[in-house]
Design an enzyme around this catalytic site. Sequence first.
Site, PDB file in Angstrom:
ATOM      1  N   GLU A  62      30.215  50.127  44.875  1.00  0.00           N
ATOM      2  CA  GLU A  62      30.499  48.699  44.670  1.00  0.00           C
ATOM      3  C   GLU A  62      29.200  47.892  44.749  1.00  0.00           C
ATOM      4  O   GLU A  62      28.471  47.973  45.734  1.00  0.00           O
ATOM      5  CB  GLU A  62      31.512  48.202  45.714  1.00  0.00           C
ATOM      6  N   ALA A  63      28.979  47.089  43.715  1.00  0.00           N
ATOM      7  CA  ALA A  63      27.732  46.314  43.651  1.00  0.00           C
ATOM      8  C   ALA A  63      27.681  45.206  44.699  1.00  0.00           C
ATOM      9  O   ALA A  63      26.609  44.850  45.190  1.00  0.00           O
ATOM     10  CB  ALA A  63      27.576  45.715  42.253  1.00  0.00           C
ATOM     11  N   HIS A 545      41.388  35.805  32.700  1.00  0.00           N
ATOM     12  CA  HIS A 545      42.160  37.017  32.445  1.00  0.00           C
ATOM     13  C   HIS A 545      41.484  37.931  31.421  1.00  0.00           C
ATOM     14  O   HIS A 545      42.160  38.621  30.646  1.00  0.00           O
ATOM     15  CB  HIS A 545      43.568  36.650  31.969  1.00  0.00           C
ATOM     16  N   ALA A 579      41.158  46.274  33.857  1.00  0.00           N
ATOM     17  CA  ALA A 579      41.717  45.388  32.826  1.00  0.00           C
ATOM     18  C   ALA A 579      41.065  45.615  31.464  1.00  0.00           C
ATOM     19  O   ALA A 579      41.649  45.279  30.436  1.00  0.00           O
ATOM     20  CB  ALA A 579      41.554  43.928  33.247  1.00  0.00           C
TER      21      ALA A 579
HETATM   22  C1  FAD Z   1      39.341  32.747  39.675  1.00  0.00           C
HETATM   23  C2  FAD Z   1      40.330  33.786  39.236  1.00  0.00           C
HETATM   24  C3  FAD Z   1      41.690  33.519  39.334  1.00  0.00           C
HETATM   25  C4  FAD Z   1      42.610  34.482  38.932  1.00  0.00           C
HETATM   26  N1  FAD Z   1      43.929  34.291  39.209  1.00  0.00           N
HETATM   27  C5  FAD Z   1      44.788  35.318  39.048  1.00  0.00           C
HETATM   28  C6  FAD Z   1      46.107  35.236  39.554  1.00  0.00           C
HETATM   29  O1  FAD Z   1      46.502  34.259  40.186  1.00  0.00           O
HETATM   30  N2  FAD Z   1      46.935  36.296  39.346  1.00  0.00           N
HETATM   31  C7  FAD Z   1      46.530  37.410  38.659  1.00  0.00           C
HETATM   32  O2  FAD Z   1      47.342  38.318  38.469  1.00  0.00           O
HETATM   33  N3  FAD Z   1      45.281  37.502  38.171  1.00  0.00           N
HETATM   34  C8  FAD Z   1      44.388  36.509  38.390  1.00  0.00           C
HETATM   35  N4  FAD Z   1      43.101  36.637  37.983  1.00  0.00           N
HETATM   36  C9  FAD Z   1      42.713  37.821  37.192  1.00  0.00           C
HETATM   37  C10 FAD Z   1      42.628  39.095  38.017  1.00  0.00           C
HETATM   38  O3  FAD Z   1      42.104  38.828  39.297  1.00  0.00           O
HETATM   39  C11 FAD Z   1      41.756  40.119  37.267  1.00  0.00           C
HETATM   40  O4  FAD Z   1      42.291  40.324  35.980  1.00  0.00           O
HETATM   41  C12 FAD Z   1      41.724  41.459  37.981  1.00  0.00           C
HETATM   42  O5  FAD Z   1      41.393  41.288  39.334  1.00  0.00           O
HETATM   43  C13 FAD Z   1      40.718  42.377  37.298  1.00  0.00           C
HETATM   44  O6  FAD Z   1      40.699  43.617  37.966  1.00  0.00           O
HETATM   45  P1  FAD Z   1      39.659  44.736  37.530  1.00  0.00           P
HETATM   46  O7  FAD Z   1      39.896  45.911  38.392  1.00  0.00           O
HETATM   47  O8  FAD Z   1      39.717  44.895  36.064  1.00  0.00           O
HETATM   48  O9  FAD Z   1      38.217  44.109  37.829  1.00  0.00           O
HETATM   49  P2  FAD Z   1      37.608  43.526  39.221  1.00  0.00           P
HETATM   50  O10 FAD Z   1      38.681  43.304  40.213  1.00  0.00           O
HETATM   51  O11 FAD Z   1      36.785  42.382  38.827  1.00  0.00           O
HETATM   52  O12 FAD Z   1      36.735  44.730  39.743  1.00  0.00           O
HETATM   53  C14 FAD Z   1      35.505  45.134  39.190  1.00  0.00           C
HETATM   54  C15 FAD Z   1      34.614  45.591  40.335  1.00  0.00           C
HETATM   55  O13 FAD Z   1      33.524  46.347  39.816  1.00  0.00           O
HETATM   56  C16 FAD Z   1      32.329  45.965  40.473  1.00  0.00           C
HETATM   57  N5  FAD Z   1      31.205  46.287  39.586  1.00  0.00           N
HETATM   58  C17 FAD Z   1      30.969  45.773  38.357  1.00  0.00           C
HETATM   59  N6  FAD Z   1      29.842  46.317  37.834  1.00  0.00           N
HETATM   60  C18 FAD Z   1      29.373  47.195  38.745  1.00  0.00           C
HETATM   61  C19 FAD Z   1      28.244  48.062  38.784  1.00  0.00           C
HETATM   62  N7  FAD Z   1      27.366  48.135  37.773  1.00  0.00           N
HETATM   63  N8  FAD Z   1      28.066  48.828  39.886  1.00  0.00           N
HETATM   64  C20 FAD Z   1      28.933  48.772  40.929  1.00  0.00           C
HETATM   65  N9  FAD Z   1      30.011  47.953  40.950  1.00  0.00           N
HETATM   66  C21 FAD Z   1      30.229  47.181  39.859  1.00  0.00           C
HETATM   67  C22 FAD Z   1      32.535  44.468  40.709  1.00  0.00           C
HETATM   68  O14 FAD Z   1      31.659  43.957  41.680  1.00  0.00           O
HETATM   69  C23 FAD Z   1      34.004  44.415  41.103  1.00  0.00           C
HETATM   70  O15 FAD Z   1      34.180  44.612  42.483  1.00  0.00           O
HETATM   71  C24 FAD Z   1      42.156  35.704  38.366  1.00  0.00           C
HETATM   72  C25 FAD Z   1      40.790  35.975  38.279  1.00  0.00           C
HETATM   73  C26 FAD Z   1      39.879  35.036  38.735  1.00  0.00           C
HETATM   74  C27 FAD Z   1      38.408  35.365  38.671  1.00  0.00           C
END
Ligand code: FAD
Length: 608
Positions: A62-63, A545, A579
């Site tokens: 995790e970064a 999203h 996502a």
């Molecule tokens: C402000 C905001 C409000 C939102 N509201 C809602 C809501 O109310 N309900 C809902 O369902 N969704 C909501 N969303 C959307 C939802 O949170 C995201 O779609 C979802 O969390 C994405 O999950 P993910 O696993 O794809 O990515 P993330 O949860 O973003 O995880 C990616 C991870 O990878 C890490 N990473 C990236 N690159 C590297 C690298 N090179 N080396 C090591 N680590 C790395 C990042 O630091 C992060 O921890 C919201 C998002 C935001 C930002």
Amino acid sequence: MLLLVTVFAHLLLLLLLLLASPVSGACGEDGVYDYIVIGGGTAGNVVGARLSQAGHSVLIVEAGGVYELDNANLTIPLMFGAVTGGSPDTIDPRVDWGVITTPQPGANNRQLHYARGKTLGGSSAMNAMLYQRGTKSTYHAWAEAVQDPSYEWDEILPFFERTFHFTPPNPDKGLQNTSIHWNASAFSSENPVEGSIQISYPNFRSPFSTWLKLGFEESGIPETNDFVSGSLMGTQYSAAEISPLDERRSSSDFLLGLAEEEPFLTVCTRSLARRILFDDQLNAQGVEIEKDGKVWTASAAKEVIVSAGAFNSPQILMVSGIGPRDQLESLDIPVLVDLPGVGQNMWDHVFFAQSYPVAVDTLTKLYTDTSYMTEQILRYQTSHEGPMTYAPNCLGWENLPVSYQAEFSAQTQEELSNFPDDWPQAEYIAFDAHVGNYSNPAEGQPKDGRQYASIVGALVAPTSRGNITLISNSTDDLPVVNPNWLTSQTDIEVALAIFKRIREIWASDALQSITTGPEYYPGTNVTTDEEILDAIRNSVITVWHASCTCKMGPREDPMAVVDSEARVHGVQRLRVVDASAFPLLPPGHPTSTVYMLAEKISAAILAQ
Ligand SMILES: Cc1cc2nc3c(=O)[nH]c(=O)nc-3n(C[C@H](O)[C@H](O)[C@H](O)COP(=O)(O)OP(=O)(O)OC[C@H]3O[C@@H](n4cnc5c(N)ncnc54)[C@H](O)[C@@H]3O)c2cc1C
């Protein structure tokens, strides 16, 4: 006191987790693991937890750090607004990647901060916590797109249930005259409190929401039961990813809380994945990682799983040699697999709002009256009640009424007909403050002593598509984020219709009975389509999203990046699970689907 004990216990578990012994190697030292997960975010923590619980050695890279330590305010539901505005001033570099979009023609060429969690928990550590699922037809469309019936609603339901512990709303808390319904059977009753993400309801229902619900019903958006059973049309309070014990955010790092029972799990925070390493047969072999300026290599005995989110997952694939050939060659990245879909096809939802001064207390009071704010923080700390627990959860969903759709051009009508009937075109959200252009929600409140409330409108069947590209061959640089919002004619026509529909809802007797003045934003002088579109373009912002940038699909689809088990086309032992792997963005808020996908692919990995 209970809150302090809970916070302390959670932090202790996280510290234990960070100190946990790896099977081979430690953070910063070369080592071998069965599985390496890049990204300890929403999806990555599920995958890491499930694989290690099954006895495999797992490294999560995790970064970012630990948000509970770096910015503990984010554990308080309301505080997400402080770090997510469109202005760069709201970027908190301790927990956020600090992405600024390219100039957006659909937003009058504004460049906007696009919040993305850079912390254990990823974007689930800074989101609005709304929990709802897409519709049955949404996942049918997904199953058809990827030619895999295991994505049909009945098949994926067990994976939706697996991650969560559900607690119904507390009848003794919140407004007593709020009618709220839920479907507890949509969650497994067997999941323990510890080790599951908590789903419940904030102990605060805003007075404005109760009026808006009446306004929805008066405007033809009837009350429905819940938003987790496969249909969305209607109005109801949404569940939230919130711990009912102390009303704190429940993010995906909660799943790692049982670290001491999972000796096979190693989590390296503040560790940046630089690239994926392959052998000559294109088997993913490991990951090159940087921590504290030192570069080291983690080797994967079985697989590498990329869960770095919709912006960073395509970036990591591209810097590792998987992506559109012309782009990779322009940056001198040796091409391993020419996959033109990497970074393309980005779906997103956008919102804009109309605000009125109202005769009920809203968050404007909180933001503009420091003694009231202090009172409410104390109330939150002592009884876990009040507006600090606020998540904007009174929602309404609909396909725009026939009279609005009749105004659409033939092309727009045809494009919208590609979405299934139960897939709404519009989502409306109660927001207890002035929204404006959401540049800096706390500081942007009018200081005229009045209370403000807004109806937010979001496009949830969008047809504009964005993209993620590179400016260099290094993950030290952010990828270039171009969401391309509101660039399709269909989205423009739907946005205009949603704007007019919100005015109609505001004109309901219920809402007019609480307004204390004319429309404040964008204002009654905005009347022609041209003026309305300009107001929308001046205020539109993402619902955060971003998805589909490594889209799932069969090998014959030239834009597909992963197959229906999330394996990257053209290489072996590499998956993308987050996502970015969605083939389409379901209507509404995507974390439920991210968690479902992570559980489903974890099960597929364990079954092989
Ligand atoms: C402000 C905001 C409000 C939102 N509201 C809602 C809501 O109310 N309900 C809902 O369902 N969704 C909501 N969303 C959307 C939802 O949170 C995201 O779609 C979802 O969390 C994405 O999950 P993910 O696993 O794809 O990515 P993330 O949860 O973003 O995880 C990616 C991870 O990878 C890490 N990473 C990236 N690159 C590297 C690298 N090179 N080396 C090591 N680590 C790395 C990042 O630091 C992060 O921890 C919201 C998002 C935001 C930002």
